[in-house]
Enzyme design. Structure first.
Site, PDB file in Angstrom:
ATOM      1  N   SER A 152      -1.571 -40.885 -35.303  1.00  0.00           N
ATOM      2  CA  SER A 152      -2.697 -40.972 -36.632  1.00  0.00           C
ATOM      3  C   SER A 152      -1.788 -41.578 -37.546  1.00  0.00           C
ATOM      4  O   SER A 152      -0.311 -41.465 -37.669  1.00  0.00           O
ATOM      5  CB  SER A 152      -3.167 -39.578 -36.914  1.00  0.00           C
ATOM      6  OG  SER A 152      -3.506 -39.745 -38.089  1.00  0.00           O
ATOM      7  N   TYR A 165      -2.769 -30.556 -38.568  1.00  0.00           N
ATOM      8  CA  TYR A 165      -3.094 -31.964 -37.947  1.00  0.00           C
ATOM      9  C   TYR A 165      -1.989 -33.121 -38.307  1.00  0.00           C
ATOM     10  O   TYR A 165      -1.473 -33.549 -37.109  1.00  0.00           O
ATOM     11  CB  TYR A 165      -4.372 -32.399 -38.187  1.00  0.00           C
ATOM     12  CG  TYR A 165      -4.667 -33.596 -37.732  1.00  0.00           C
ATOM     13  CD1 TYR A 165      -5.435 -33.855 -36.324  1.00  0.00           C
ATOM     14  CD2 TYR A 165      -4.606 -35.029 -38.156  1.00  0.00           C
ATOM     15  CE1 TYR A 165      -5.853 -34.966 -35.721  1.00  0.00           C
ATOM     16  CE2 TYR A 165      -4.827 -35.970 -37.614  1.00  0.00           C
ATOM     17  CZ  TYR A 165      -5.336 -36.170 -36.419  1.00  0.00           C
ATOM     18  OH  TYR A 165      -6.075 -37.471 -35.589  1.00  0.00           O
TER      19      TYR A 165
END
Ligand code: NAP
Length: 249
Positions: A152, A165
């Site tokens: 990401s 995350y």
């Protein structure tokens, strides 16, 4: 790069996709099957895996395998069992797409819930380590194997309040780069990182509830890149990070 995958790009390849039931993973599994691969669908919601199995079979793809597994709880034992099944049934594994992940709750670091932290790390990092570790021997049996790690933007530049995350994706990128170095001269396994960028899925909607999903690209638009990195044309790629700019470049 304008990449046009051959219709039979993944013919006879056996590919394990995690988080195959929904979002990008579901589209990738379908796309791999459409290009000839036997896909093994790993996920935690069996009904989603079964409906995907039906879709693939009805569209004439090779019969998939289903591997129900909740990665938040899973230890090495069920993964070893899965590796045994893959070895017995197919004799090798040609591809592993690490796609499953959870966002966790977004909150300030100072109040980050330790349980949330552990769960996100378990799904996004520890299970990725375990599954890779367990599957390497089976991937080595392939003459031309691929591992794709899904990252990401926040795995290279942190975003405030994204907590575990973001940290899990940083660590996963480190894992992938380390593994790429070790595989480079000792195997035919190619290891690369793919950052899909903002994509129209349930995870994205949870992260950005105010955003109009119709402004985002769909998982299907990413598929040339997912196919390139999983197929024979990416033989020269090792330890690199790809994002959708590659499709436009
Ligand atoms: P998604 O729509 O939320 O799908 C995630 C998939 O992972 C689902 O199939 C889910 O299963 C599965 N999963 C979650 N927890 C699991 C667990 N404990 N055990 C087994 N499977 C589990 O997410 P997505 O947007 O497609 O994301 C796919 C990947 O792209 C992720 O690695 C994400 O970090 C990355 N990514 C996405 C975006 C984006 O904008 N969408 C941007 C950058 C990176 P269930 O369906 O059963 O819940």
């Amino acid at each position: 790069m304008k990449y046009e995958p051959a219709p039979d790009l993944l013919k006879d390849r056996v590919i394990l996709v995690t988080g195959a039931g929904d979002g990008i993973g579901r589209t990738a599994a379908k796309s791999y099957a459409r290009h000839g691969a036997t896909v093994i669908l790993l996920g935690r919601t069996v009904s989603k895996l079964e409906s995907l199995y039906d879709e693939i079979v009805e569209s004439g793809g090779p019969e998939p395998g289903i591997a129900p597994m909740d990665l938040v709880q899973t230890s090495a034992a069920p993964m070893l069992e899965l590796a045994d099944v893959i070895n017995d049934r197919y004799g090798r594994l040609d591809g592993l797409l690490h796609n499953a992940a959870i966002l966790g709750k977004l909150m300030p670091f100072e109040t980050y819930d330790p349980n949330e932290w552990m769960q996100v790390m378990q799904v996004n990092l520890n299970s990725v380590f375990l599954l890779t570790r367990v599957m390497i021997a089976t991937l080595r049996k392939s003459p031309d194997a691929r591992i794709i790690f899904t990252s990401s933007g926040v795995g290279a530049k942190p975003r405030a309040y994204w907590g575990a995350y973001s940290v899990s994706k940083y660590a996963m990128e480190g894992l992938a780069k380390l593994l790429a170095l070790e595989m480079a001269n000792t195997s035919s396994i190619r290891v690369n990182i793919l950052n899909p960028g903002g994509t129209r899925t349930r995870m994205r909607a949870a992260a950005f509830p105010q955003e109009d999903p119709l402004t985002l690209k769909t998982p299907a638009e990413l598929m040339p890149l997912y196919l390139y990195l999983m197929g024979p044309d990416s033989k020269g790629e090792q330890g690199k990070t790809f994002n959708p700019d590659w499709l436009a470049g």
